[in-house]
Design an enzyme around this catalytic site. Structure first.
Site: not given
Length: 283
Positions: A9, A11, A30, A55, A96, A119, A123, A144
């Site tokens: 990813g 980051v 996993d 995800y 956010d 989503y 989170k 973003w």
């Protein structure tokens, strides 16, 4: 050693370049099997853990919330519990999207949460589980995200701008573009400082400044990249998506600066660096 969940990813790729970090991908743990995450931490006995895996398919989560919940809520819960048992810091990246995007004010870490879709709900559940672990933790909400790696708005605009001279871009969603490299560095700083001072545990915000619309961000990208592309502003209703996006993603990063000495991301300078990096890799 700081153990990082995530390998490919945006980051995680930046975290891999920082000192004393070791990144692990799906082959090692996993996240749809939360127990494997806890087992990996126990196996390596790190000094801290950063969870940079998630995800992130916002639209797909609307029809696959169960999987999103496993990865975004149950896996971080398992990580946080074992970190609490070991007495080591756990830094978790959030979003956010836990907010409903109403109003125009900067979101504070203590503001009421009300996610608009699957989503955001998953989170938020992850955040709550991390907090409930009662360990040493830092939850870092960001927005973003962009970098020279993976899929993101900057790379999409460069790809489209290379072949088109006009685009319509949403202009009623406002937020702060945030460089993955700066997020990684902030997570690293948080992990190190939390190890020294557990009282800094809590929820923090980290995003780019100044805030602007997607349309204006696109204009900045094209201007810096030397692409002559006309951008026409459109409302979100003219670009429907399965999942609703928050209209207001402005985030107040004051407490992050106060606690950890980290200023908000300067997206303008970070965008210059990403464009230079992309230029180097394509040369």
């Amino acid at each position: 050693m700081i153990l990082v969940f995530g390998k490919s990813g945006q980051v995680a790729t930046e975290l891999a370049a920082l000192p004393d970090t070791q990144c692990f991908g799906r082959d090692a743990a996993d996240l749809t099997d939360p127990a494997s995450s806890a087992a990996l931490i126990l196996q390596h006995a790190p000094s801290a853990v950063i969870n940079a895996a998630a995800y992130t398919a916002v639209d797909k989560a609307e029809e696959d919330e169960d999987t999103a919940h496993l990865v975004n809520a149950q896996a971080p819960a398992a990580m946080a519990r074992v970190c609490a048992e070991m007495g080591i810091p756990f830094v978790h990246i959030s979003t956010d999207y836990v907010f409903d995007g109403s109003g125009t004010a900067l979101w504070q870490p203590t503001d009421p949460v009300a996610p608009l879709g699957a989503y955001g709900r998953t989170k938020l559940a992850g955040e709550q589980a991390v907090s409930d672990s009662k360990g040493i933790f830092g939850i870092l909400r960001t927005s973003w995200v962009f970098s020279a790696h993976g899929n993101n708005f900057v790379k999409t605009m460069l790809r489209l701008g290379a072949s088109r001279d006009a685009l319509t871009i949403v202009a009623d969603q406002i937020g702060g573009p945030t460089a993955a490299r700066d997020i990684a560095q902030t997570c690293h700083v948080m992990a190190l400082q939390l190890a020294e001072d557990a009282t800094k545990s809590g929820v923090y915000h980290f995003a780019g400044a100044p805030t602007l619309s997607w349309a204006d961000f696109a204009r900045a990208i094209f201007a810096k990249a030397g692409l002559d592309v006309a951008v026409t502003d459109i409302p979100s209703k003219d670009y429907p998506t399965p999942a609703a996006r928050p209209a207001n993603s402005r985030m107040d990063c004051t407490t992050t600066t106060q606690a950890f000495g980290v200023p908000p991301c300067d997206w303008d300078a970070a965008l210059d660096a990403v464009l230079e990096q992309l230029k180097d890799t394509s040369a």
